[in-house]
Scaffold this motif. Structure first.
Motif, short mmCIF file in Angstrom:
data_model
loop_
_atom_site.label_atom_id
_atom_site.label_comp_id
_atom_site.label_asym_id
_atom_site.label_seq_id
_atom_site.Cartn_x
_atom_site.Cartn_y
_atom_site.Cartn_z
N TRP A 180 0.83 -1.20 0.00
CA TRP A 180 0.00 0.00 0.00
C TRP A 180 0.86 1.26 0.00
O TRP A 180 0.51 2.27 -0.61
N LYS A 181 2.01 1.24 0.67
CA LYS A 181 2.91 2.40 0.63
C LYS A 181 3.35 2.70 -0.80
O LYS A 181 3.42 3.87 -1.21
N ALA A 182 3.65 1.64 -1.57
CA ALA A 182 4.05 1.85 -2.97
C ALA A 182 2.89 2.39 -3.78
O ALA A 182 3.06 3.31 -4.61
N ALA A 183 1.69 1.82 -3.58
CA ALA A 183 0.52 2.31 -4.31
C ALA A 183 0.20 3.75 -3.93
O ALA A 183 -0.16 4.57 -4.79
N SER A 184 0.37 4.07 -2.65
CA SER A 184 0.12 5.44 -2.19
C SER A 184 1.11 6.41 -2.80
O SER A 184 0.76 7.53 -3.20
N ALA A 185 2.40 5.97 -2.91
CA ALA A 185 3.41 6.82 -3.55
C ALA A 185 3.05 7.06 -5.01
O ALA A 185 3.23 8.16 -5.54
N PHE A 186 2.54 6.02 -5.66
CA PHE A 186 2.13 6.18 -7.06
C PHE A 186 0.98 7.18 -7.18
O PHE A 186 0.97 8.03 -8.08
N LEU A 187 0.02 7.10 -6.26
CA LEU A 187 -1.10 8.05 -6.30
C LEU A 187 -0.61 9.47 -6.04
O LEU A 187 -1.14 10.43 -6.62
N ASP A 188 0.41 9.60 -5.19
CA ASP A 188 0.99 10.94 -4.96
C ASP A 188 1.60 11.48 -6.25
O ASP A 188 1.48 12.67 -6.57
N VAL A 189 2.29 10.59 -6.98
CA VAL A 189 2.87 11.00 -8.26
C VAL A 189 1.77 11.48 -9.21
O VAL A 189 1.89 12.52 -9.87
N GLN A 190 0.70 10.70 -9.28
CA GLN A 190 -0.39 11.06 -10.18
C GLN A 190 -1.10 12.34 -9.72
O GLN A 190 -1.57 13.13 -10.55
N ALA A 191 -1.15 12.54 -8.40
CA ALA A 191 -1.77 13.76 -7.89
C ALA A 191 -0.97 15.00 -8.30
O ALA A 191 -1.54 16.08 -8.53
N GLN A 192 0.36 14.86 -8.40
CA GLN A 192 1.20 15.96 -8.87
C GLN A 192 1.00 16.21 -10.36
O GLN A 192 1.01 17.35 -10.81
N ARG A 193 0.81 15.13 -11.08
CA ARG A 193 0.68 15.26 -12.54
C ARG A 193 -0.70 15.76 -12.95
O ARG A 193 -0.83 16.55 -13.88
N ARG A 194 -1.73 15.30 -12.24
CA ARG A 194 -3.10 15.66 -12.60
C ARG A 194 -3.90 15.96 -11.33
O ARG A 194 -4.75 15.17 -10.94
#
Length: 308
Positions: free
Chosen positions: A185-199
């Motif tokens: 979940w930490k990895a998935a959460s980091a990915f969502l953070d990346v996407q939140a920065q992009r969009r």
């Protein structure tokens, strides 16, 4: 007991030994020609026919010896028939026992060979599927980075830093077949953070992970794959954000999102297909996929506890 009686006992014992020796030699010869699992019926018929022939010949010799030499009452056909039945039944009994052990040994060897081959094939498929997932994610991430560089150049540095955290997790889990829910979940959460920065503002996340499930095991990068696929294949805008509902329960980890397909995006099918195959090969059962007109949901089963 008279000398004739002792002679009969010794001759009977010798006759039985001779028949058994003949039978085992005959059987060993044909077993070498046709091992268990190869022409079994033919081998058994040949052995049976041989037992009749040498049983009859041995019985005739036995009857002739006692009828003409020991008791001097002539050749006795009924004695030949009686001894022939004995000479046939003994080898049949021995053959049945030997064949049973032979078949069991062959069956066990064949089963072990099949299990070993199946295990090797499963491991090969597992490795192949696992190795395809990281390049799949890398391809999509590079595409996202390129788009961010064009649309929001100032966010590139932060994006790359967050992306490096994700790939650090990828490297750390290399070679591992299972990770805890908390790690994944930490990895998935980091990915969502990346996407939140992009969009920014284009999706929301509702998470319900009770403490009791945080140590349960999943395939590495499985949650990340689900949220990545959902964002890639569904319309997510600020006016209509994509709402993720992520829950842990007794059956596994469930990720749900609205169905808003992006018509211009073609799906290769690698992500979910690989996950389903990897969970099955890991012995966790099937990944449950449910879809209605409005909601798409995937439940990842918990991996079984490793045996000692």
């Amino acid at each position: 007991m008279t000398l004739a009686g002792w002679t009969e006992v010794a001759a009977g014992f010798g006759f039985a030994v001779m028949i058994v020796a003949l039978h085992e030699s005959w059987r060993a010869f044909w077993l070498k020609q046709w091992p268990c699992g190869n022409h079994d019926t033919r081998r058994q018929l040949v052995i049976f026919a041989g037992s009749i022939v040498y049983g009859a010949l041995g019985s005739a010799a036995y009857a002739a010896f006692f009828g003409l030499i020991v008791y001097n009452f002539g050749f006795n056909l009924s004695l030949v028939i009686d001894q022939t039945f004995t000479a046939i039944l003994i080898p049949i009994a021995i053959s049945g026992i030997s064949e049973s052990f032979g078949f069991r040994s062959a069956y066990v060897d064949e089963r072990l060979a099949r299990e070993e081959a199946g295990r090797a094939a499963a491991e090969a498929r597992y490795d192949a599927l696992k190795n395809r997932l990281a390049p799949h994610f890398l391809f999509n991430s590079l595409g996202a980075l390129a788009q961010t560089a064009v649309e929001r150049p100032q966010a590139v540095e932060s994006f790359v830093r967050s992306l490096s955290d994700i790939y650090r997790y990828v490297l750390q889990t290399e070679g591992r077949e299972r990770v805890s829910l908390e790690e994944d979940w930490k990895a998935a959460s980091a990915f969502l953070d990346v996407q939140a920065q992009r969009r920014p503002g284009t999706f929301t996340v509702s998470v319900d992970i009770p403490e009791a499930y945080r140590d349960r095991a999943l395939i590495p990068m499985s949650l990340l794959t689900l949220v990545e696929n959902a964002l890639k294949h569904n319309v997510a805008t600020r006016s209509a954000p994509l709402d993720f509902d992520i829950k842990a329960g007794p059956e596994g980890m469930t990720v749900s999102n609205p169905v808003r397909p992006v018509l211009s995006v073609e799906s290769s099918g690698i992500g979910l297909s690989n996950l389903g195959s990897r969970f099955r090969l890991a012995g966790a059962g099937s990944v449950a996929i449910a879809q209605t007109e409005t909601v798409f949901s995937v439940t990842l089963p918990w991996l079984p506890e490793p045996t000692a």
